[in-house]
Design a protein around this motif. Structure first.
Motif, PDB file in Angstrom:
ATOM      1  N   MET A   1       0.838  -1.168   0.000  1.00 55.70           N
ATOM      2  CA  MET A   1       0.000   0.000   0.000  1.00 55.70           C
ATOM      3  C   MET A   1       0.888   1.237   0.000  1.00 55.70           C
ATOM      4  O   MET A   1       1.812   1.355   0.781  1.00 55.70           O
ATOM      5  N   ASN A   2       0.603   2.173  -0.858  1.00 57.06           N
ATOM      6  CA  ASN A   2       1.355   3.401  -0.959  1.00 57.06           C
ATOM      7  C   ASN A   2       1.127   4.239   0.297  1.00 57.06           C
ATOM      8  O   ASN A   2       0.006   4.398   0.753  1.00 57.06           O
ATOM      9  N   ILE A   3       2.179   4.808   0.864  1.00 57.34           N
ATOM     10  CA  ILE A   3       2.068   5.595   2.093  1.00 57.34           C
ATOM     11  C   ILE A   3       1.181   6.823   1.881  1.00 57.34           C
ATOM     12  O   ILE A   3       0.539   7.294   2.806  1.00 57.34           O
ATOM     13  N   LEU A   4       1.080   7.349   0.665  1.00 55.56           N
ATOM     14  CA  LEU A   4       0.219   8.490   0.395  1.00 55.56           C
ATOM     15  C   LEU A   4      -1.257   8.117   0.458  1.00 55.56           C
ATOM     16  O   LEU A   4      -2.098   8.969   0.689  1.00 55.56           O
ATOM     17  N   ASN A   5      -1.575   6.864   0.241  1.00 62.32           N
ATOM     18  CA  ASN A   5      -2.954   6.385   0.291  1.00 62.32           C
ATOM     19  C   ASN A   5      -3.176   5.534   1.532  1.00 62.32           C
ATOM     20  O   ASN A   5      -3.750   4.465   1.467  1.00 62.32           O
ATOM     21  N   HIS A   6      -2.723   6.034   2.667  1.00 64.22           N
ATOM     22  CA  HIS A   6      -2.718   5.243   3.891  1.00 64.22           C
ATOM     23  C   HIS A   6      -3.290   6.064   5.046  1.00 64.22           C
ATOM     24  O   HIS A   6      -2.820   7.164   5.320  1.00 64.22           O
ATOM     25  N   ASN A   7      -4.344   5.553   5.697  1.00 65.51           N
ATOM     26  CA  ASN A   7      -4.868   6.165   6.917  1.00 65.51           C
ATOM     27  C   ASN A   7      -4.107   5.592   8.101  1.00 65.51           C
ATOM     28  O   ASN A   7      -3.934   4.390   8.205  1.00 65.51           O
ATOM     29  N   ASN A   8      -3.657   6.451   8.998  1.00 61.13           N
ATOM     30  CA  ASN A   8      -2.946   6.010  10.195  1.00 61.13           C
ATOM     31  C   ASN A   8      -3.981   5.562  11.218  1.00 61.13           C
ATOM     32  O   ASN A   8      -4.651   6.390  11.827  1.00 61.13           O
ATOM     33  N   VAL A   9      -4.120   4.255  11.398  1.00 61.66           N
ATOM     34  CA  VAL A   9      -5.177   3.688  12.227  1.00 61.66           C
ATOM     35  C   VAL A   9      -4.573   2.692  13.208  1.00 61.66           C
ATOM     36  O   VAL A   9      -3.737   1.878  12.828  1.00 61.66           O
ATOM     37  N   ARG A  10      -5.026   2.744  14.454  1.00 60.56           N
ATOM     38  CA  ARG A  10      -4.647   1.746  15.454  1.00 60.56           C
ATOM     39  C   ARG A  10      -5.904   0.977  15.831  1.00 60.56           C
ATOM     40  O   ARG A  10      -6.940   1.587  16.116  1.00 60.56           O
ATOM     41  N   PRO A  11      -5.849  -0.346  15.853  1.00 61.76           N
ATOM     42  CA  PRO A  11      -7.054  -1.130  16.123  1.00 61.76           C
ATOM     43  C   PRO A  11      -7.674  -0.846  17.484  1.00 61.76           C
ATOM     44  O   PRO A  11      -8.890  -0.875  17.628  1.00 61.76           O
ATOM     45  N   ASN A  12      -6.868  -0.520  18.490  1.00 66.02           N
ATOM     46  CA  ASN A  12      -7.430  -0.277  19.817  1.00 66.02           C
ATOM     47  C   ASN A  12      -8.132   1.076  19.924  1.00 66.02           C
ATOM     48  O   ASN A  12      -8.784   1.356  20.917  1.00 66.02           O
ATOM     49  N   LYS A  13      -8.031   1.926  18.916  1.00 64.38           N
ATOM     50  CA  LYS A  13      -8.680   3.238  18.899  1.00 64.38           C
ATOM     51  C   LYS A  13      -9.873   3.288  17.942  1.00 64.38           C
ATOM     52  O   LYS A  13     -10.443   4.344  17.720  1.00 64.38           O
ATOM     53  N   LEU A  14     -10.257   2.160  17.376  1.00 63.50           N
ATOM     54  CA  LEU A  14     -11.293   2.153  16.346  1.00 63.50           C
ATOM     55  C   LEU A  14     -12.729   2.222  16.865  1.00 63.50           C
ATOM     56  O   LEU A  14     -13.596   2.766  16.184  1.00 63.50           O
ATOM     57  N   LEU A  15     -13.000   1.682  18.036  1.00 67.29           N
ATOM     58  CA  LEU A  15     -14.375   1.626  18.523  1.00 67.29           C
ATOM     59  C   LEU A  15     -14.977   3.033  18.586  1.00 67.29           C
ATOM     60  O   LEU A  15     -14.371   3.961  19.102  1.00 67.29           O
ATOM     61  N   ASN A  16     -16.173   3.172  18.005  1.00 63.40           N
ATOM     62  CA  ASN A  16     -16.927   4.428  17.919  1.00 63.40           C
ATOM     63  C   ASN A  16     -16.288   5.464  16.995  1.00 63.40           C
ATOM     64  O   ASN A  16     -16.693   6.622  17.009  1.00 63.40           O
ATOM     65  N   SER A  17     -15.305   5.059  16.194  1.00 58.65           N
ATOM     66  CA  SER A  17     -14.719   6.003  15.243  1.00 58.65           C
ATOM     67  C   SER A  17     -15.643   6.144  14.032  1.00 58.65           C
ATOM     68  O   SER A  17     -16.440   5.267  13.722  1.00 58.65           O
ATOM     69  N   LYS A  18     -15.528   7.285  13.355  1.00 54.18           N
ATOM     70  CA  LYS A  18     -16.390   7.616  12.222  1.00 54.18           C
ATOM     71  C   LYS A  18     -15.594   7.507  10.926  1.00 54.18           C
ATOM     72  O   LYS A  18     -14.418   7.908  10.880  1.00 54.18           O
ATOM     73  N   TRP A  19     -16.271   6.985   9.885  1.00 50.00           N
ATOM     74  CA  TRP A  19     -15.625   6.762   8.600  1.00 50.00           C
ATOM     75  C   TRP A  19     -16.547   7.161   7.454  1.00 50.00           C
ATOM     76  O   TRP A  19     -17.762   7.044   7.560  1.00 50.00           O
ATOM     77  N   THR A  20     -15.945   7.611   6.360  1.00 51.22           N
ATOM     78  CA  THR A  20     -16.682   7.954   5.144  1.00 51.22           C
ATOM     79  C   THR A  20     -16.176   7.078   4.014  1.00 51.22           C
ATOM     80  O   THR A  20     -14.970   6.991   3.780  1.00 51.22           O
ATOM     81  N   ALA A  21     -17.115   6.429   3.335  1.00 46.24           N
ATOM     82  CA  ALA A  21     -16.762   5.616   2.169  1.00 46.24           C
ATOM     83  C   ALA A  21     -16.419   6.541   1.007  1.00 46.24           C
ATOM     84  O   ALA A  21     -17.161   7.486   0.725  1.00 46.24           O
ATOM     85  N   VAL A  22     -15.315   6.281   0.336  1.00 47.00           N
ATOM     86  CA  VAL A  22     -14.923   7.085  -0.820  1.00 47.00           C
ATOM     87  C   VAL A  22     -15.916   6.880  -1.954  1.00 47.00           C
ATOM     88  O   VAL A  22     -16.298   7.831  -2.643  1.00 47.00           O
ATOM     89  N   THR A  23     -16.377   5.641  -2.137  1.00 50.97           N
ATOM     90  CA  THR A  23     -17.363   5.320  -3.163  1.00 50.97           C
ATOM     91  C   THR A  23     -18.604   4.741  -2.481  1.00 50.97           C
ATOM     92  O   THR A  23     -18.678   3.539  -2.239  1.00 50.97           O
ATOM     93  N   PRO A  24     -19.576   5.601  -2.137  1.00 48.09           N
ATOM     94  CA  PRO A  24     -20.768   5.121  -1.434  1.00 48.09           C
ATOM     95  C   PRO A  24     -21.601   4.165  -2.289  1.00 48.09           C
ATOM     96  O   PRO A  24     -21.657   4.285  -3.506  1.00 48.09           O
ATOM     97  N   ALA A  25     -22.251   3.219  -1.617  1.00 51.33           N
ATOM     98  CA  ALA A  25     -23.176   2.294  -2.270  1.00 51.33           C
ATOM     99  C   ALA A  25     -24.486   2.332  -1.494  1.00 51.33           C
ATOM    100  O   ALA A  25     -24.492   2.398  -0.264  1.00 51.33           O
ATOM    101  N   ASN A  26     -25.608   2.295  -2.200  1.00 49.22           N
ATOM    102  CA  ASN A  26     -26.933   2.312  -1.582  1.00 49.22           C
ATOM    103  C   ASN A  26     -27.133   3.504  -0.653  1.00 49.22           C
ATOM    104  O   ASN A  26     -27.745   3.376   0.405  1.00 49.22           O
ATOM    105  N   LYS A  27     -26.609   4.655  -1.033  1.00 48.01           N
ATOM    106  CA  LYS A  27     -26.702   5.892  -0.240  1.00 48.01           C
ATOM    107  C   LYS A  27     -26.032   5.769   1.125  1.00 48.01           C
ATOM    108  O   LYS A  27     -26.268   6.574   2.012  1.00 48.01           O
TER     109      LYS A  27
END
Length: 79
Positions: A1-27
């Motif tokens: 994975m290219n570092i420019l296309n990389h979100n810095n994410v830690r699994p222990n910090k994910l609960l209740n985090s918010k995300w946006t799909a780049v290509t939404p499906a079904n609204k």
């Protein structure tokens, strides 16, 4: 994975985090991490997350590392 296309994410910090799909499906564009999933015991590392779509309430499971791909997901709720 290219570092420019990389979100810095830690699994222990994910609960209740918010995300946006780049290509939404079904609204379904905005998601909230509602559950962290490990393999067998609570001591095991997180392998998957459950995302709930804000629009429909539909829940989907995916490997947590998929959220690191900035070509698919953006951190936070973007318009």
């Amino acid at each position: 994975m290219n570092i420019l296309n990389h979100n810095n994410v830690r699994p222990n910090k994910l609960l209740n985090s918010k995300w946006t799909a780049v290509t939404p499906a079904n609204k379904e564009k905005h998601f909230l991490v509602v559950k962290l999933c490990a393999t067998a015991t609570p001591d095991e590392p997180v392998t998957h997350v459950e995302l709930e779509a804000v629009h429909s309430g539909r829940v989907q499971m995916l490997p947590w590392r998929a959220l690191q791909d900035a070509t698919l997901w953006h951190q936070g709720w973007k318009t």
